[in-house]
Design an enzyme around this catalytic site. Structure first.
Site, mmCIF file in Angstrom:
data_model
loop_
_atom_site.group_PDB
_atom_site.id
_atom_site.type_symbol
_atom_site.label_atom_id
_atom_site.label_comp_id
_atom_site.label_asym_id
_atom_site.label_seq_id
_atom_site.Cartn_x
_atom_site.Cartn_y
_atom_site.Cartn_z
ATOM 1 N N LYS A 105 -6.650 -4.805 -3.184
ATOM 2 C CA LYS A 105 -7.306 -5.446 -2.041
ATOM 3 C C LYS A 105 -8.321 -4.487 -1.423
ATOM 4 O O LYS A 105 -8.033 -3.301 -1.258
ATOM 5 C CB LYS A 105 -6.260 -5.875 -1.007
ATOM 6 N N CYS A 141 -2.123 -2.475 7.830
ATOM 7 C CA CYS A 141 -2.083 -3.409 6.695
ATOM 8 C C CYS A 141 -0.879 -4.342 6.724
ATOM 9 O O CYS A 141 -0.978 -5.490 6.282
ATOM 10 C CB CYS A 141 -2.180 -2.640 5.388
ATOM 11 N N ASP A 197 0.781 -1.249 0.000
ATOM 12 C CA ASP A 197 0.000 0.000 0.000
ATOM 13 C C ASP A 197 0.815 1.303 0.000
ATOM 14 O O ASP A 197 0.443 2.274 0.685
ATOM 15 C CB ASP A 197 -0.963 0.025 1.200
HETATM 16 C C1 C5J Z 1 -3.067 0.597 5.543
HETATM 17 C C2 C5J Z 1 -4.794 1.878 6.620
HETATM 18 N N1 C5J Z 1 -2.554 0.385 4.349
HETATM 19 N N2 C5J Z 1 -4.007 2.283 7.595
HETATM 20 N N3 C5J Z 1 -4.329 1.122 5.596
HETATM 21 O O1 C5J Z 1 -2.427 0.387 6.545
HETATM 22 O O2 C5J Z 1 -5.965 2.165 6.616
#
Ligand code: C5J
Length: 241
Positions: free
Chosen positions: A137, A170, A32
């Site tokens: 995702k 994540c 991400d």
């Molecule tokens: C991730 C989030 N990628 N913090 N998403 O950690 O919402």
């Protein structure tokens, strides 16, 4: 270095203990690293976060990504986000809290956390090559409602070098499930970041505690040292991908 079956491998100095990995069964998993989390005006900022906290992970990830490309390691990027009609976004996720804008609302980088919008894309510094795998995702974990396990199985992957954002959300969710599915996970400590430095520290501690209950933790220097002992020719010569 070769293991007893002749496969190229390296030893990473990690906590709670060093780990030997065969490179041909190892993938670099970058979670991400999207504009929506790292840049002003995206999802992360609408939740009230200081997005500048995540910038420190970019250079270490870039260094490991370059080394992975050099030795021909499988690279997998993930992106959290939703379909434009929000059919894969549970109301419980959309309605939560009191953000400035909600998922799907318009923002300076397009609709917040929506696939295909500029904010959903990966930051330019770590942009995937056409040959690399990108997995979209809808959740925090990279296995939920995705093709992740099928892809890793197809390439014979048993070990994951994991980095990205955020450490306790994540990255942790993905590592916990990967561990249950039998993958050895080495989390790259300085290649992860959180909006909350204390959550980053605790997120890493939770992974490596109790003898490595979810996996191993190593910094990018240790990972690079192990990878750079591999020559590009070694792995590329044996690689079929
Ligand atoms: C991730 C989030 N990628 N913090 N998403 O950690 O919402």
């Amino acid at each position: 270095m070769k293991n007893s079956s002749g496969a190229s491998q390296g030893t990473i100095t990690a906590e709670p203990e060093p780990i030997d990995l065969a490179w041909s069964t190892t993938a670099l998993l970058i979670i991400d690293m999207q504009r929506d989390f790292l840049e002003p005006g995206g999802f992360g900022e609408t939740l009230g976060n200081d997005v500048s906290q995540l910038a420190r992970a970019v250079q270490p990830i870039g260094a490991v990504l370059a080394a992975a490309r050099d030795i021909g390691m499988l690279v997998v990027h993930t992106r959290e986000g939703h379909l434009p009609d929000l059919s894969d976004a549970p109301p419980a996720k959309i309605e939560r809290g009191a953000p400035r804008s909600r998922i799907g609302d318009p923002g300076p980088m397009g609709r917040i956390l929506i696939r295909g919008e500029p904010g959903h894309d990966i930051i330019s510094e770590l942009y995937p090559l056409d040959s690399e795998i990108v997995i979209d995702k809808p959740g925090k974990g990279a296995f939920y409602a995705t093709e992740m396990n099928d892809v890793l199985t197809k390439y014979g992957i048993e070990n994951l070098l994991v980095c990205g954002v955020t450490t306790e959300v994540c990255v942790n969710t993905t590592v916990r499930e990967a561990n249950d599915r039998g993958y050895r996970c080495v989390v790259i400590s300085d290649g992860c970041a959180s909006y909350f430095p204390e959550f980053h520290e605790m997120g890493l501690k939770m992974i490596k505690a109790q003898g490595g209950i979810f996996g191993w933790v190593a910094d990018s220097g240790a990972v690079l040292k192990a990878m750079q002992m591999e020559t590009s020719s070694n792995l590329k010569a044996g690689a079929s991908r």
